[in-house]
Design a protein around this motif. Sequence first.
Motif, short mmCIF file in Angstrom:
data_model
loop_
_atom_site.label_atom_id
_atom_site.label_comp_id
_atom_site.label_asym_id
_atom_site.label_seq_id
_atom_site.Cartn_x
_atom_site.Cartn_y
_atom_site.Cartn_z
N PHE A 28 -34.21 35.81 49.25
CA PHE A 28 -34.02 36.23 50.65
C PHE A 28 -33.45 37.65 50.71
O PHE A 28 -33.80 38.42 51.61
N LEU A 29 -32.58 38.00 49.78
CA LEU A 29 -32.05 39.35 49.74
C LEU A 29 -33.13 40.37 49.37
O LEU A 29 -33.19 41.47 49.92
N ILE A 30 -34.01 39.98 48.45
CA ILE A 30 -35.13 40.84 48.09
C ILE A 30 -36.03 41.04 49.30
O ILE A 30 -36.46 42.16 49.60
N MET A 31 -36.29 39.98 50.01
CA MET A 31 -37.10 40.06 51.23
C MET A 31 -36.42 40.98 52.25
O MET A 31 -37.09 41.78 52.91
N GLY A 32 -35.12 40.89 52.36
CA GLY A 32 -34.38 41.76 53.27
C GLY A 32 -34.52 43.22 52.89
O GLY A 32 -34.61 44.09 53.76
N MET A 33 -34.54 43.51 51.59
CA MET A 33 -34.73 44.89 51.14
C MET A 33 -36.10 45.41 51.54
O MET A 33 -36.25 46.57 51.94
N LEU A 34 -37.11 44.56 51.46
CA LEU A 34 -38.46 44.98 51.85
C LEU A 34 -38.55 45.24 53.36
O LEU A 34 -39.18 46.21 53.79
N VAL A 35 -37.89 44.40 54.14
CA VAL A 35 -37.86 44.61 55.59
C VAL A 35 -37.12 45.91 55.91
O VAL A 35 -37.56 46.69 56.77
N LEU A 36 -36.02 46.15 55.22
CA LEU A 36 -35.27 47.38 55.44
C LEU A 36 -36.10 48.61 55.08
O LEU A 36 -36.08 49.62 55.80
N TRP A 37 -36.85 48.55 53.99
CA TRP A 37 -37.71 49.66 53.61
C TRP A 37 -38.75 49.93 54.70
O TRP A 37 -39.00 51.07 55.07
N LYS A 38 -39.36 48.87 55.20
CA LYS A 38 -40.36 49.02 56.27
C LYS A 38 -39.73 49.65 57.50
O LYS A 38 -40.33 50.49 58.17
N PHE A 39 -38.50 49.26 57.82
CA PHE A 39 -37.79 49.80 58.98
C PHE A 39 -37.46 51.28 58.77
O PHE A 39 -37.58 52.09 59.69
N MET A 40 -37.06 51.64 57.55
CA MET A 40 -36.66 53.02 57.27
C MET A 40 -37.84 53.97 57.15
O MET A 40 -37.75 55.13 57.52
N TYR A 41 -38.95 53.49 56.61
CA TYR A 41 -40.13 54.32 56.37
C TYR A 41 -41.39 53.66 56.93
O TYR A 41 -42.27 53.25 56.17
N PRO A 42 -41.49 53.55 58.23
CA PRO A 42 -42.66 52.86 58.81
C PRO A 42 -43.98 53.57 58.54
O PRO A 42 -45.00 52.91 58.30
N ALA A 43 -43.99 54.87 58.53
CA ALA A 43 -45.25 55.60 58.31
C ALA A 43 -45.71 55.49 56.85
O ALA A 43 -46.89 55.29 56.58
N GLN A 44 -44.77 55.60 55.91
CA GLN A 44 -45.12 55.54 54.49
C GLN A 44 -45.43 54.12 54.03
O GLN A 44 -46.01 53.93 52.98
N SER A 45 -45.00 53.14 54.77
CA SER A 45 -45.21 51.75 54.37
C SER A 45 -46.18 51.05 55.32
O SER A 45 -45.98 49.89 55.67
N ALA A 46 -47.21 51.75 55.70
CA ALA A 46 -48.19 51.19 56.63
C ALA A 46 -48.89 49.97 56.05
O ALA A 46 -49.29 49.06 56.79
N ASP A 47 -49.02 49.93 54.72
CA ASP A 47 -49.67 48.76 54.11
C ASP A 47 -48.73 47.54 54.03
O ASP A 47 -49.15 46.47 53.65
N MET A 48 -47.48 47.72 54.42
CA MET A 48 -46.55 46.59 54.55
C MET A 48 -46.73 46.04 55.96
O MET A 48 -45.87 46.16 56.82
N ASN A 49 -47.85 45.41 56.17
CA ASN A 49 -48.19 44.91 57.50
C ASN A 49 -47.72 43.47 57.67
O ASN A 49 -47.01 42.92 56.81
N THR A 50 -48.12 42.88 58.75
CA THR A 50 -47.72 41.50 59.04
C THR A 50 -48.15 40.56 57.92
O THR A 50 -47.38 39.68 57.51
#
Length: 169
Positions: A28-50
């Motif tokens: 769950f903490l790892i998942m939280g890190m991925l969500v945080l990355w998406k939040f911080m870099y939405p343009a660079q992480s466009a492939d982190m979609n739904t």
Amino acid sequence: METVLAVVFTALMVAFLGLHFLSMPANFLIMGMLVLWKFMYPAQSADMNTMFFVITGGLVLLGEALEFGSQLMGAKKYGGSKKGNLGGIIGAICGAIIGAPFFLGLGALVGALGGAYAGCLIFEIAHGRNMSESMTAAKGAFYGKFLGMSIKFGIGVFVVVYGASHIWN
């Protein structure tokens, strides 16, 4: 700066894998890190979609379910009753909590495994099973807990690799 943060995020996700050995919710903490990355870099992480988050979140939940289910199935396969299974679950939780302060936190792993065994054994004996049958059922709870923890760790490794591949695209 983004590269430095990518290194930090990846290193933290790998470090969080170690929390599995402390019986903590590492995935769950790892998942939280991925969500945080998406939040911080939405343009660079466009492939982190739904779909990315559905897959990783589903895997994290699957890991939890398989850890829980394998302990139940292990005890059942070795002749454990429903009450013995309940004892194994309670024992694993209590053992992890009691063991956490020992061996730099690794006592939680030993405590969870030993607690699954002891809890199942105690509940089986308390409900009229003889010692031999109770020990066999407790051995199943122990094996199941170990298998479940291993599966959950493996899923965590996959989520880290899958997530890091999206961070480093």
